[in-house]
Design an enzyme around this catalytic site. Structure first.
Site, mmCIF file in Angstrom:
data_model
loop_
_atom_site.group_PDB
_atom_site.id
_atom_site.type_symbol
_atom_site.label_atom_id
_atom_site.label_comp_id
_atom_site.label_asym_id
_atom_site.label_seq_id
_atom_site.Cartn_x
_atom_site.Cartn_y
_atom_site.Cartn_z
ATOM 1 N N SER A 142 0.864 -1.189 0.000
ATOM 2 C CA SER A 142 0.000 0.000 0.000
ATOM 3 C C SER A 142 0.895 1.231 0.000
ATOM 4 O O SER A 142 2.077 1.139 0.380
ATOM 5 C CB SER A 142 -0.850 -0.010 1.281
ATOM 6 O OG SER A 142 -1.524 1.222 1.455
ATOM 7 N N TYR A 155 -2.223 -1.360 10.369
ATOM 8 C CA TYR A 155 -2.156 -1.460 8.900
ATOM 9 C C TYR A 155 -0.829 -0.908 8.389
ATOM 10 O O TYR A 155 -0.150 -1.542 7.572
ATOM 11 C CB TYR A 155 -3.342 -0.687 8.315
ATOM 12 C CG TYR A 155 -3.558 -0.854 6.829
ATOM 13 C CD1 TYR A 155 -4.331 -1.895 6.321
ATOM 14 C CD2 TYR A 155 -3.013 0.055 5.923
ATOM 15 C CE1 TYR A 155 -4.560 -2.034 4.960
ATOM 16 C CE2 TYR A 155 -3.237 -0.070 4.556
ATOM 17 C CZ TYR A 155 -4.009 -1.122 4.080
ATOM 18 O OH TYR A 155 -4.226 -1.249 2.721
HETATM 19 P P1 NAD Z 1 -11.585 -6.182 -0.081
HETATM 20 O O1 NAD Z 1 -12.150 -6.019 1.290
HETATM 21 O O2 NAD Z 1 -12.420 -5.826 -1.274
HETATM 22 O O3 NAD Z 1 -11.037 -7.677 -0.290
HETATM 23 C C1 NAD Z 1 -10.336 -8.333 0.723
HETATM 24 C C2 NAD Z 1 -10.267 -9.813 0.378
HETATM 25 O O4 NAD Z 1 -9.566 -10.487 1.439
HETATM 26 C C3 NAD Z 1 -11.648 -10.490 0.273
HETATM 27 O O5 NAD Z 1 -11.618 -11.462 -0.744
HETATM 28 C C4 NAD Z 1 -11.799 -11.167 1.640
HETATM 29 O O6 NAD Z 1 -12.688 -12.262 1.643
HETATM 30 C C5 NAD Z 1 -10.365 -11.594 1.876
HETATM 31 N N1 NAD Z 1 -10.076 -11.890 3.284
HETATM 32 C C6 NAD Z 1 -10.379 -11.144 4.376
HETATM 33 N N2 NAD Z 1 -9.979 -11.783 5.492
HETATM 34 C C7 NAD Z 1 -9.424 -12.956 5.105
HETATM 35 C C8 NAD Z 1 -8.831 -14.063 5.785
HETATM 36 N N3 NAD Z 1 -8.719 -14.079 7.118
HETATM 37 N N4 NAD Z 1 -8.382 -15.116 5.041
HETATM 38 C C9 NAD Z 1 -8.497 -15.120 3.695
HETATM 39 N N5 NAD Z 1 -9.035 -14.099 2.997
HETATM 40 C C10 NAD Z 1 -9.489 -13.042 3.690
HETATM 41 O O7 NAD Z 1 -10.229 -5.305 -0.045
HETATM 42 P P2 NAD Z 1 -9.332 -4.665 -1.218
HETATM 43 O O8 NAD Z 1 -9.487 -3.186 -1.133
HETATM 44 O O9 NAD Z 1 -9.522 -5.349 -2.499
HETATM 45 O O10 NAD Z 1 -7.877 -4.976 -0.630
HETATM 46 C C11 NAD Z 1 -7.014 -5.950 -1.146
HETATM 47 C C12 NAD Z 1 -5.597 -5.629 -0.712
HETATM 48 O O11 NAD Z 1 -5.205 -4.365 -1.276
HETATM 49 C C13 NAD Z 1 -5.404 -5.508 0.790
HETATM 50 O O12 NAD Z 1 -4.181 -6.091 1.179
HETATM 51 C C14 NAD Z 1 -5.368 -4.005 1.014
HETATM 52 O O13 NAD Z 1 -4.640 -3.659 2.147
HETATM 53 C C15 NAD Z 1 -4.671 -3.562 -0.257
HETATM 54 N N6 NAD Z 1 -4.879 -2.159 -0.579
HETATM 55 C C16 NAD Z 1 -6.139 -1.677 -0.857
HETATM 56 C C17 NAD Z 1 -6.292 -0.344 -1.172
HETATM 57 C C18 NAD Z 1 -7.632 0.244 -1.510
HETATM 58 O O14 NAD Z 1 -7.719 1.477 -1.673
HETATM 59 N N7 NAD Z 1 -8.683 -0.537 -1.652
HETATM 60 C C19 NAD Z 1 -5.183 0.513 -1.191
HETATM 61 C C20 NAD Z 1 -3.929 -0.008 -0.903
HETATM 62 C C21 NAD Z 1 -3.789 -1.350 -0.593
#
Ligand code: NAD
Length: 260
Positions: A142, A155
Site C-alpha cells: 500500500s 495497517y
Molecule cells: P476487499 O475487502 O475488497 O477484499 C479483501 C479480500 O480479502 C476479500 O476477498 C476477503 O474475503 C479476503 N479476506 C479477508 N480476510 C481474510 C482471511 N482471514 N483469510 C483469507 N481471505 C481473507 O479489499 P481490497 O481493497 O480489495 O484490498 C485488497 C488488498 O489491497 C489488501 O491487502 C489491502 O490492504 C490492499 N490495498 C487496498 C487499497 C484500496 O484502496 N482498496 C489501497 C492499498 C492497498
C-alpha cells in the site's frame, strides 16, 4: 504474453483488487487458485467466469490468519493445479482507531493477515518455485507501506513490514529464476475503502459522495481512484518475462500520493 501452464494463487480474490488480479491472470492463461470469504454461489460464479479452455480454476476457503490453513492452501495449488508458480499475497483488512483506543484483537488480526500470512505462504511456496526454476511473488502492500497516516497503526506497521519482507525474499531468491516485488496502491474503490467512506460520512454527518471526494483530495494529487483492473495489469506485467529482472521493488500506483 501467455501464462499457459502456470498456476497462480491469488489470496483475497473473492472481492476487490484480488478479483481484478485473478481476472487478468486467468485472461493471461494461468490456472487460478481463488481464496477469500464469500457466499458459495458468488464464488461458484467467479469460478465459472474465470474458467476457460486451458485455464483451470479452484478455490481455497483458507482463513489466512491460521498458518496451517495457509500451508494447506499452497499444498492445494500444487496438488490440484500443478504448482504455486505465481503467488499474489493480496488478502488484507483494515481498522481505523487512535493508538490509545486501538483494540488489541484488531492489531493481532491485521498483523496476522496483512503480514504473517505472506511469510507463511512464501515459506510454503518457494520450494515449489525453486524446483521449477521459476516463480513470481507479488505482495499487495500500500502507499501505507511507504508513508504513515493517523489512526492506522496496525495497517501501516504491517504494510511497512511487508515491503521489508519482500526485499529479503528478493535477495534470497535472486538467482533462482524467482522475483519478489511489492505493489503499493493508493486509493482503490473496493469494499475495504467503501466502508471507510461510509464510516466517515456517518461520523461527520456528511454524504458518501462528499467523503469520497475528500478522501481522494486529502492524499492524492490525482483525484481518481485506481481500479482493480489497473492493479491486475501491473501484476500481469510483473509475471511476464519482460519483468524478469525487476525484483525487490516497491512499485507505486498511487496517483502521486507518495511523490509529495
Ligand atoms: P476487499 O475487502 O475488497 O477484499 C479483501 C479480500 O480479502 C476479500 O476477498 C476477503 O474475503 C479476503 N479476506 C479477508 N480476510 C481474510 C482471511 N482471514 N483469510 C483469507 N481471505 C481473507 O479489499 P481490497 O481493497 O480489495 O484490498 C485488497 C488488498 O489491497 C489488501 O491487502 C489491502 O490492504 C490492499 N490495498 C487496498 C487499497 C484500496 O484502496 N482498496 C489501497 C492499498 C492497498
Amino acid at each position: 504474453m501467455s501464462l499457459t501452464g502456470k498456476t497462480a494463487i491469488v489470496t483475497g480474490s473473492t472481492s476487490g483488487i484480488g478479483l481484478g488480479i485473478a481476472r487478468k491472470l486467468a485472461a493471461g492463461g494461468a490456472n487460478i487458485l481463488l481464496n477469500g470469504f464469500g457466499d458459495a454461489a458468488a464464488i461458484s460464479a467467479i469460478k465459472a467466469e474465470l474458467s476457460a479452455p486451458g485455464v483451470r480454476v479452484a478455490y481455497s476457503s483458507a482463513d489466512l490468519t491460521k498458518p496451517e490453513q495457509v500451508r494447506a492452501m499452497v499444498a492445494q495449488a500444487v496438488s490440484e493445479l500443478g504448482g504455486a508458480d505465481i503467488l499474489v499475497n493480496n488478502a488484507g483488512i483494515q481498522h481505523v482507531a487512535a493508538i490509545e483506543d486501538f483494540p488489541e484483537d484488531k492489531w493481532d488480526a491485521i498483523i496476522a493477515l496483512n503480514l504473517s500470512a505472506t511469510f507463511h505462504a512464501v515459506k510454503a511456496a518457494v520450494p515449489a518455485m525453486k524446483a521449477k526454476g521459476w516463480g513470481r511473488v507479488i505482495n499487495i502492500a500500500s502507499a501505507h507501506g511507504l508513508v504513515g497516516s493517523a489512526h492506522k497503526a496496525a495497517y501501516v506497521a504491517a504494510k511497512h513490514g511487508l515491503i521489508g519482507l519482500t526485499k529479503v525474499i528478493a535477495i534470497e531468491t535472486a538467482n533462482e529464476g524467482i522475483t519478489a516485488n511489492s505493489i503499493c496502491p493508493g486509493w482503490v474503490l473496493t469494499p475495504l475503502v467503501e466502508k471507510q467512506i461510509a464510516d466517515r460520512a456517518q461520523a461527520n454527518g456528511t454524504t458518501v459522495e462528499g467523503e469520497r471526494t475528500a478522501l481522494l483530495s486529502e492524499k492524492q494529487p490525482m483525484h481518481r481512484f485506481s481500479t482493480p483492473d489497473n492493479l491486475g495489469d501491473l501484476v500481469l506485467f510483473l509475471a511476464s518475462d519482460a519483468a524478469a529482472s525487476i525484483t525487490g521493488a516497491a512499485l507505486s500506483m498511487d496517483g502521486g500520493w507518495t511523490a509529495q
